[in-house]
Scaffold this motif. Sequence first.
Motif, PDB file in Angstrom:
ATOM      1  N   ARG A 100       0.767  -1.270   0.000  1.00  0.00           N
ATOM      2  CA  ARG A 100       0.010  -0.019   0.256  1.00  0.00           C
ATOM      3  C   ARG A 100       0.900   1.476  -0.156  1.00  0.00           C
ATOM      4  O   ARG A 100       0.515   2.180  -0.557  1.00  0.00           O
ATOM      5  CB  ARG A 100      -0.900  -0.039   1.195  1.00  0.00           C
ATOM      6  N   ARG A 101       1.832   1.211   0.943  1.00  0.00           N
ATOM      7  CA  ARG A 101       2.997   2.458   0.789  1.00  0.00           C
ATOM      8  C   ARG A 101       3.616   2.721  -0.411  1.00  0.00           C
ATOM      9  O   ARG A 101       3.723   3.612  -0.851  1.00  0.00           O
ATOM     10  CB  ARG A 101       3.836   2.362   1.815  1.00  0.00           C
ATOM     11  N   GLU A 102       4.134   1.382  -0.935  1.00  0.00           N
ATOM     12  CA  GLU A 102       4.787   1.533  -2.474  1.00  0.00           C
ATOM     13  C   GLU A 102       3.736   2.016  -3.423  1.00  0.00           C
ATOM     14  O   GLU A 102       3.960   2.771  -4.267  1.00  0.00           O
ATOM     15  CB  GLU A 102       5.354   0.202  -2.858  1.00  0.00           C
ATOM     16  N   LEU A 103       2.435   1.550  -3.463  1.00  0.00           N
ATOM     17  CA  LEU A 103       1.443   1.981  -4.319  1.00  0.00           C
ATOM     18  C   LEU A 103       1.122   3.444  -4.271  1.00  0.00           C
ATOM     19  O   LEU A 103       1.015   4.350  -5.281  1.00  0.00           O
ATOM     20  CB  LEU A 103       0.101   1.175  -3.983  1.00  0.00           C
ATOM     21  N   ALA A 104       1.026   4.001  -3.003  1.00  0.00           N
ATOM     22  CA  ALA A 104       0.714   5.500  -2.887  1.00  0.00           C
ATOM     23  C   ALA A 104       1.996   6.180  -3.356  1.00  0.00           C
ATOM     24  O   ALA A 104       1.714   7.318  -3.933  1.00  0.00           O
ATOM     25  CB  ALA A 104       0.443   5.567  -1.212  1.00  0.00           C
ATOM     26  N   ARG A 105       3.274   5.726  -2.988  1.00  0.00           N
ATOM     27  CA  ARG A 105       4.482   6.572  -3.596  1.00  0.00           C
ATOM     28  C   ARG A 105       4.248   6.556  -5.269  1.00  0.00           C
ATOM     29  O   ARG A 105       4.402   7.541  -5.818  1.00  0.00           O
ATOM     30  CB  ARG A 105       5.621   5.750  -3.372  1.00  0.00           C
ATOM     31  N   ARG A 106       3.627   5.433  -5.809  1.00  0.00           N
ATOM     32  CA  ARG A 106       3.985   5.510  -7.279  1.00  0.00           C
ATOM     33  C   ARG A 106       2.742   6.410  -8.038  1.00  0.00           C
ATOM     34  O   ARG A 106       2.922   6.938  -8.790  1.00  0.00           O
ATOM     35  CB  ARG A 106       3.808   4.149  -7.941  1.00  0.00           C
ATOM     36  N   VAL A 107       1.576   6.129  -7.145  1.00  0.00           N
ATOM     37  CA  VAL A 107       0.350   7.167  -7.576  1.00  0.00           C
ATOM     38  C   VAL A 107       0.908   8.668  -7.503  1.00  0.00           C
ATOM     39  O   VAL A 107       0.689   9.442  -8.361  1.00  0.00           O
ATOM     40  CB  VAL A 107      -0.542   7.213  -6.701  1.00  0.00           C
ATOM     41  N   ARG A 108       1.713   8.938  -6.234  1.00  0.00           N
ATOM     42  CA  ARG A 108       2.237  10.251  -6.262  1.00  0.00           C
ATOM     43  C   ARG A 108       3.303  10.639  -7.486  1.00  0.00           C
ATOM     44  O   ARG A 108       3.251  12.011  -7.974  1.00  0.00           O
ATOM     45  CB  ARG A 108       2.837  10.600  -4.893  1.00  0.00           C
ATOM     46  N   ALA A 109       4.072   9.604  -7.651  1.00  0.00           N
ATOM     47  CA  ALA A 109       5.258   9.768  -8.884  1.00  0.00           C
ATOM     48  C   ALA A 109       4.650  10.001 -10.100  1.00  0.00           C
ATOM     49  O   ALA A 109       5.017  10.905 -10.889  1.00  0.00           O
ATOM     50  CB  ALA A 109       6.086   8.828  -8.568  1.00  0.00           C
ATOM     51  N   TYR A 110       3.343   9.345 -10.174  1.00  0.00           N
ATOM     52  CA  TYR A 110       2.917   9.180 -11.722  1.00  0.00           C
ATOM     53  C   TYR A 110       1.630  10.474 -11.904  1.00  0.00           C
ATOM     54  O   TYR A 110       1.432  10.846 -12.902  1.00  0.00           O
ATOM     55  CB  TYR A 110       2.299   8.007 -12.087  1.00  0.00           C
ATOM     56  N   ARG A 111       1.035  10.679 -10.667  1.00  0.00           N
ATOM     57  CA  ARG A 111      -0.226  11.611 -11.040  1.00  0.00           C
ATOM     58  C   ARG A 111      -0.055  12.803 -10.205  1.00  0.00           C
ATOM     59  O   ARG A 111      -0.615  13.664 -10.072  1.00  0.00           O
ATOM     60  CB  ARG A 111      -1.397  10.881 -10.827  1.00  0.00           C
ATOM     61  N   GLY A 112       0.778  12.814  -9.151  1.00  0.00           N
ATOM     62  CA  GLY A 112       0.885  13.820  -8.243  1.00  0.00           C
ATOM     63  C   GLY A 112      -0.377  13.994  -7.200  1.00  0.00           C
ATOM     64  O   GLY A 112      -0.936  13.037  -6.720  1.00  0.00           O
ATOM     65  N   GLU A 113      -0.992  15.041  -6.964  1.00  0.00           N
ATOM     66  CA  GLU A 113      -2.299  15.099  -6.267  1.00  0.00           C
ATOM     67  C   GLU A 113      -3.310  14.975  -7.171  1.00  0.00           C
ATOM     68  O   GLU A 113      -4.736  15.034  -6.795  1.00  0.00           O
ATOM     69  CB  GLU A 113      -2.374  16.456  -5.294  1.00  0.00           C
ATOM     70  N   ARG A 114      -3.356  14.601  -8.301  1.00  0.00           N
ATOM     71  CA  ARG A 114      -4.374  14.603  -9.433  1.00  0.00           C
ATOM     72  C   ARG A 114      -5.147  13.247  -9.018  1.00  0.00           C
ATOM     73  O   ARG A 114      -4.756  12.183  -8.966  1.00  0.00           O
ATOM     74  CB  ARG A 114      -4.027  14.879 -10.812  1.00  0.00           C
ATOM     75  N   ALA A 115      -6.533  13.373  -9.271  1.00  0.00           N
ATOM     76  CA  ALA A 115      -7.194  11.833  -9.030  1.00  0.00           C
ATOM     77  C   ALA A 115      -7.486  11.423 -10.257  1.00  0.00           C
ATOM     78  O   ALA A 115      -7.151  12.023 -11.549  1.00  0.00           O
ATOM     79  CB  ALA A 115      -8.498  12.437  -8.363  1.00  0.00           C
ATOM     80  N   LEU A 116      -7.672  10.079 -10.281  1.00  0.00           N
ATOM     81  CA  LEU A 116      -8.309   9.435 -11.525  1.00  0.00           C
ATOM     82  C   LEU A 116      -9.233  10.085 -11.956  1.00  0.00           C
ATOM     83  O   LEU A 116     -10.297  10.757 -11.455  1.00  0.00           O
ATOM     84  CB  LEU A 116      -8.630   8.014 -11.271  1.00  0.00           C
ATOM     85  N   PRO A 117      -9.446  10.046 -13.409  1.00  0.00           N
ATOM     86  CA  PRO A 117     -10.615  10.697 -14.217  1.00  0.00           C
ATOM     87  C   PRO A 117     -11.981   9.992 -13.555  1.00  0.00           C
ATOM     88  O   PRO A 117     -11.876   8.650 -13.114  1.00  0.00           O
ATOM     89  CB  PRO A 117     -10.284  10.618 -15.454  1.00  0.00           C
ATOM     90  N   PRO A 118     -13.166  10.419 -13.605  1.00  0.00           N
ATOM     91  CA  PRO A 118     -14.236   9.832 -13.167  1.00  0.00           C
ATOM     92  C   PRO A 118     -14.630   8.649 -14.101  1.00  0.00           C
ATOM     93  O   PRO A 118     -14.457   8.975 -15.413  1.00  0.00           O
ATOM     94  CB  PRO A 118     -15.229  10.951 -13.359  1.00  0.00           C
ATOM     95  N   LEU A 119     -14.858   7.656 -13.485  1.00  0.00           N
ATOM     96  CA  LEU A 119     -15.175   6.400 -14.248  1.00  0.00           C
ATOM     97  C   LEU A 119     -16.766   6.415 -14.306  1.00  0.00           C
ATOM     98  O   LEU A 119     -16.929   5.469 -15.289  1.00  0.00           O
ATOM     99  CB  LEU A 119     -14.286   5.226 -13.796  1.00  0.00           C
ATOM    100  N   GLU A 120     -17.323   6.699 -13.443  1.00  0.00           N
ATOM    101  CA  GLU A 120     -19.025   6.146 -13.193  1.00  0.00           C
ATOM    102  C   GLU A 120     -19.502   6.573 -14.687  1.00  0.00           C
ATOM    103  O   GLU A 120     -19.659   7.598 -14.941  1.00  0.00           O
ATOM    104  CB  GLU A 120     -19.593   6.979 -12.096  1.00  0.00           C
ATOM    105  N   GLY A 121     -20.414   5.571 -15.336  1.00  0.00           N
ATOM    106  CA  GLY A 121     -21.110   5.820 -16.349  1.00  0.00           C
ATOM    107  C   GLY A 121     -20.223   5.896 -17.601  1.00  0.00           C
ATOM    108  O   GLY A 121     -20.891   5.934 -18.703  1.00  0.00           O
TER     109      GLY A 121
END
Length: 208
Positions: A100-121
């Motif tokens: 989980r910690r490494e996953l969070a590090r990679r999310v920050r590295a690839y996307r910074g603070e930006r969230a995933l685009p909305p996927l609903e629908g």
Amino acid sequence: MELFADRAEAGALLAERLPDARDPVVLALPRGGVAVAVPVARRFGAPLDVLVTRKIGYPPQPELGVGAIAEGGEPVFDLALLHRLGLTPESVAGVVEEERRELARRVRAYRGERALPPLEGREVIVVDDGLATGGTARAALRAVAAAKPARVTLAVPVGARGTVEALRQEADEVVALLTPVDFRAVGQWYEHFEQLSDEDVLDLLGAA
């Protein structure tokens, strides 16, 4: 059976085989899936982002995956393998927290603070460079499903036949160009299969 020259060629061939989709979001499993996903996103004129996953390894032999986790999702375990190894999900809780910690590090590295685009629908196309056991792809598909998309397609250039068939239960459609009987590893089906770095991923996302 011919080999793909590299991930870019595999992605271009994969893009040609995918059915039409209305305003899809393309999510790549880093690192290798990003290079395959660029031509797919280009074909649809679609946004490309990463969906970060991590394998949960067997503690004495970390390369042996007993499960996986994707951002936004819960751990998905190979319960039969855990049982054979004399383990339970609770007994690998420490490994899950490390991942989980490494996953969070990679999310920050690839996307910074930006969230995933909305996927609903939305129609979502999940792309990887290949399927061996399918553990990380399964975790990714379940995380995407939790976001309530309209339709989910898993797209890969190559995958072990049994894995491809098993994952049809997790997605609305699975598109795999090659499902060889003598599958041993993803890399054997590429002439060039270099390991990608975080910087490579960022360059590919920027170019897309």
